[in-house]
Design a protein around this motif. Sequence first.
Motif, PDB file in Angstrom:
ATOM      1  N   LEU A 156       0.832  -1.210   0.000  1.00  0.00           N
ATOM      2  CA  LEU A 156       0.000   0.000   0.000  1.00  0.00           C
ATOM      3  C   LEU A 156       0.864   1.257   0.000  1.00  0.00           C
ATOM      4  O   LEU A 156       1.932   1.292   0.613  1.00  0.00           O
ATOM      5  CB  LEU A 156      -0.915   0.021   1.229  1.00  0.00           C
ATOM      6  CG  LEU A 156      -1.831  -1.191   1.433  1.00  0.00           C
ATOM      7  CD1 LEU A 156      -2.699  -0.972   2.661  1.00  0.00           C
ATOM      8  CD2 LEU A 156      -2.674  -1.462   0.207  1.00  0.00           C
ATOM      9  N   THR A 157       0.384   2.285  -0.670  1.00  0.00           N
ATOM     10  CA  THR A 157       1.055   3.578  -0.636  1.00  0.00           C
ATOM     11  C   THR A 157       0.791   4.236   0.722  1.00  0.00           C
ATOM     12  O   THR A 157      -0.076   3.790   1.495  1.00  0.00           O
ATOM     13  CB  THR A 157       0.528   4.494  -1.741  1.00  0.00           C
ATOM     14  OG1 THR A 157      -0.853   4.807  -1.474  1.00  0.00           O
ATOM     15  CG2 THR A 157       0.638   3.834  -3.108  1.00  0.00           C
ATOM     16  N   LYS A 159      -0.663   7.026   1.340  1.00  0.00           N
ATOM     17  CA  LYS A 159      -2.030   7.538   1.392  1.00  0.00           C
ATOM     18  C   LYS A 159      -3.031   6.406   1.603  1.00  0.00           C
ATOM     19  O   LYS A 159      -4.009   6.554   2.356  1.00  0.00           O
ATOM     20  CB  LYS A 159      -2.364   8.308   0.109  1.00  0.00           C
ATOM     21  CG  LYS A 159      -3.696   9.049   0.160  1.00  0.00           C
ATOM     22  CD  LYS A 159      -3.700  10.117   1.265  1.00  0.00           C
ATOM     23  CE  LYS A 159      -2.760  11.248   0.915  1.00  0.00           C
ATOM     24  NZ  LYS A 159      -2.806  12.325   1.933  1.00  0.00           N
ATOM     25  N   GLN A 160      -2.800   5.268   0.976  1.00  0.00           N
ATOM     26  CA  GLN A 160      -3.690   4.124   1.154  1.00  0.00           C
ATOM     27  C   GLN A 160      -3.621   3.600   2.591  1.00  0.00           C
ATOM     28  O   GLN A 160      -4.633   3.183   3.155  1.00  0.00           O
ATOM     29  CB  GLN A 160      -3.331   3.023   0.159  1.00  0.00           C
ATOM     30  CG  GLN A 160      -3.730   3.358  -1.271  1.00  0.00           C
ATOM     31  CD  GLN A 160      -3.082   2.464  -2.300  1.00  0.00           C
ATOM     32  OE1 GLN A 160      -2.283   1.586  -1.964  1.00  0.00           O
ATOM     33  NE2 GLN A 160      -3.398   2.689  -3.562  1.00  0.00           N
ATOM     34  N   VAL A 163      -5.802   5.838   4.587  1.00  0.00           N
ATOM     35  CA  VAL A 163      -7.212   5.505   4.360  1.00  0.00           C
ATOM     36  C   VAL A 163      -7.575   4.238   5.134  1.00  0.00           C
ATOM     37  O   VAL A 163      -8.640   4.162   5.765  1.00  0.00           O
ATOM     38  CB  VAL A 163      -7.494   5.335   2.854  1.00  0.00           C
ATOM     39  CG1 VAL A 163      -8.907   4.780   2.634  1.00  0.00           C
ATOM     40  CG2 VAL A 163      -7.336   6.662   2.121  1.00  0.00           C
ATOM     41  N   ASN A 173     -16.372   7.200   4.354  1.00  0.00           N
ATOM     42  CA  ASN A 173     -15.580   7.779   3.267  1.00  0.00           C
ATOM     43  C   ASN A 173     -15.542   9.302   3.381  1.00  0.00           C
ATOM     44  O   ASN A 173     -14.508   9.928   3.147  1.00  0.00           O
ATOM     45  CB  ASN A 173     -16.165   7.378   1.910  1.00  0.00           C
ATOM     46  CG  ASN A 173     -15.887   5.936   1.569  1.00  0.00           C
ATOM     47  OD1 ASN A 173     -15.169   5.251   2.276  1.00  0.00           O
ATOM     48  ND2 ASN A 173     -16.470   5.462   0.482  1.00  0.00           N
ATOM     49  N   THR A 186     -11.919  10.193  -4.377  1.00  0.00           N
ATOM     50  CA  THR A 186     -10.540   9.704  -4.263  1.00  0.00           C
ATOM     51  C   THR A 186     -10.441   8.645  -3.172  1.00  0.00           C
ATOM     52  O   THR A 186      -9.714   7.647  -3.324  1.00  0.00           O
ATOM     53  CB  THR A 186      -9.577  10.870  -3.954  1.00  0.00           C
ATOM     54  OG1 THR A 186      -9.700  11.863  -4.979  1.00  0.00           O
ATOM     55  CG2 THR A 186      -8.138  10.395  -3.887  1.00  0.00           C
ATOM     56  N   VAL A 187     -11.161   8.854  -2.082  1.00  0.00           N
ATOM     57  CA  VAL A 187     -11.185   7.847  -1.019  1.00  0.00           C
ATOM     58  C   VAL A 187     -11.725   6.527  -1.554  1.00  0.00           C
ATOM     59  O   VAL A 187     -11.173   5.452  -1.292  1.00  0.00           O
ATOM     60  CB  VAL A 187     -12.037   8.325   0.181  1.00  0.00           C
ATOM     61  CG1 VAL A 187     -12.164   7.214   1.217  1.00  0.00           C
ATOM     62  CG2 VAL A 187     -11.414   9.556   0.818  1.00  0.00           C
ATOM     63  N   THR A 189     -11.636   5.438  -4.564  1.00  0.00           N
ATOM     64  CA  THR A 189     -10.611   4.846  -5.423  1.00  0.00           C
ATOM     65  C   THR A 189      -9.540   4.161  -4.587  1.00  0.00           C
ATOM     66  O   THR A 189      -9.094   3.052  -4.907  1.00  0.00           O
ATOM     67  CB  THR A 189      -9.963   5.929  -6.311  1.00  0.00           C
ATOM     68  OG1 THR A 189     -10.978   6.518  -7.128  1.00  0.00           O
ATOM     69  CG2 THR A 189      -8.885   5.336  -7.203  1.00  0.00           C
ATOM     70  N   HIS A 190      -9.127   4.816  -3.504  1.00  0.00           N
ATOM     71  CA  HIS A 190      -8.128   4.226  -2.618  1.00  0.00           C
ATOM     72  C   HIS A 190      -8.658   2.941  -1.976  1.00  0.00           C
ATOM     73  O   HIS A 190      -7.921   1.957  -1.852  1.00  0.00           O
ATOM     74  CB  HIS A 190      -7.736   5.219  -1.523  1.00  0.00           C
ATOM     75  CG  HIS A 190      -6.775   6.277  -1.973  1.00  0.00           C
ATOM     76  ND1 HIS A 190      -5.660   6.011  -2.744  1.00  0.00           N
ATOM     77  CD2 HIS A 190      -6.744   7.614  -1.738  1.00  0.00           C
ATOM     78  CE1 HIS A 190      -4.995   7.122  -2.975  1.00  0.00           C
ATOM     79  NE2 HIS A 190      -5.638   8.118  -2.381  1.00  0.00           N
ATOM     80  N   ALA A 193      -8.442   0.124  -4.357  1.00  0.00           N
ATOM     81  CA  ALA A 193      -7.042  -0.303  -4.517  1.00  0.00           C
ATOM     82  C   ALA A 193      -6.570  -1.074  -3.293  1.00  0.00           C
ATOM     83  O   ALA A 193      -5.835  -2.068  -3.412  1.00  0.00           O
ATOM     84  CB  ALA A 193      -6.152   0.916  -4.757  1.00  0.00           C
ATOM     85  N   ILE A 194      -6.996  -0.647  -2.104  1.00  0.00           N
ATOM     86  CA  ILE A 194      -6.611  -1.342  -0.868  1.00  0.00           C
ATOM     87  C   ILE A 194      -7.129  -2.777  -0.887  1.00  0.00           C
ATOM     88  O   ILE A 194      -6.397  -3.725  -0.581  1.00  0.00           O
ATOM     89  CB  ILE A 194      -7.160  -0.576   0.356  1.00  0.00           C
ATOM     90  CG1 ILE A 194      -6.383   0.719   0.558  1.00  0.00           C
ATOM     91  CG2 ILE A 194      -7.081  -1.441   1.616  1.00  0.00           C
ATOM     92  CD1 ILE A 194      -7.029   1.664   1.561  1.00  0.00           C
TER      93      ILE A 194
END
Length: 225
Positions: A156-157, A159-160, A163, A173, A186-187, A189-190, A193-194
């Motif tokens: 995870l990045t 930022k992720q 989140v 969210n 954006t949340v 989207t994160h 991805a998470i």
Amino acid sequence: MTTLLVADDHPLFRDAIGAVIAAGLPGSRLLEADSLARALTEAERHAAALDLLLLDLGLPDAAGLDGLARLRAAHPMLPVAILSAEQDRRTVLEAIEMGAVGYIPKSTPRDDLLAALERILEGQLYLPPEIMRRPPRPATRKPPNEAMLVSRLTRLTDKQLEVLEGLSRGASNKAIARDLDIAETTVKTHVSAILRRLGVQSRVQAVLLAGELDLPAYLAEHRPR
């Protein structure tokens, strides 16, 4: 008009939740049921108008999560949130996995209860932070699969990870977006991805995975200085 149905066999509690909803959600309508059978009947009768059903786990004709299972089978599109004195973490997570849109302890303060209802009615999942938060582990105790869990978190990045920390607190969210000063889209989207990078199917599974580690301690140790 927002229409809610509370299924609880204690008249005084139904009166109390009705007063909270009348004061905090003006213009809403509250229906009542004192048993699962009555809740099923009311849900069928008001299917087109009902926005949320609040279900107690202690109904006389339903044991534990059996009532939730029967409601989900009969009305799969009806949002059902648990409103119960039961606060076992496993029960909370099992209810969410079975399709409940939230879990609200009966001990929740009035303002927090209204915030939880508003979050659920906005389409967000509500998890009680005090139940989701695990007590710190002793420093000498490490989970046997910690290396595997760490390896997943390293996917995870930064930022992720932030989140995910918000999800672990039970934040919506919208709240995460406000805390991180990013857009709610954006949340979302994160979050997608998470789930993909952790190899899980739901927010609850992601929270469970993060709960196997002390996520705040992990962030403190691995976040760039």
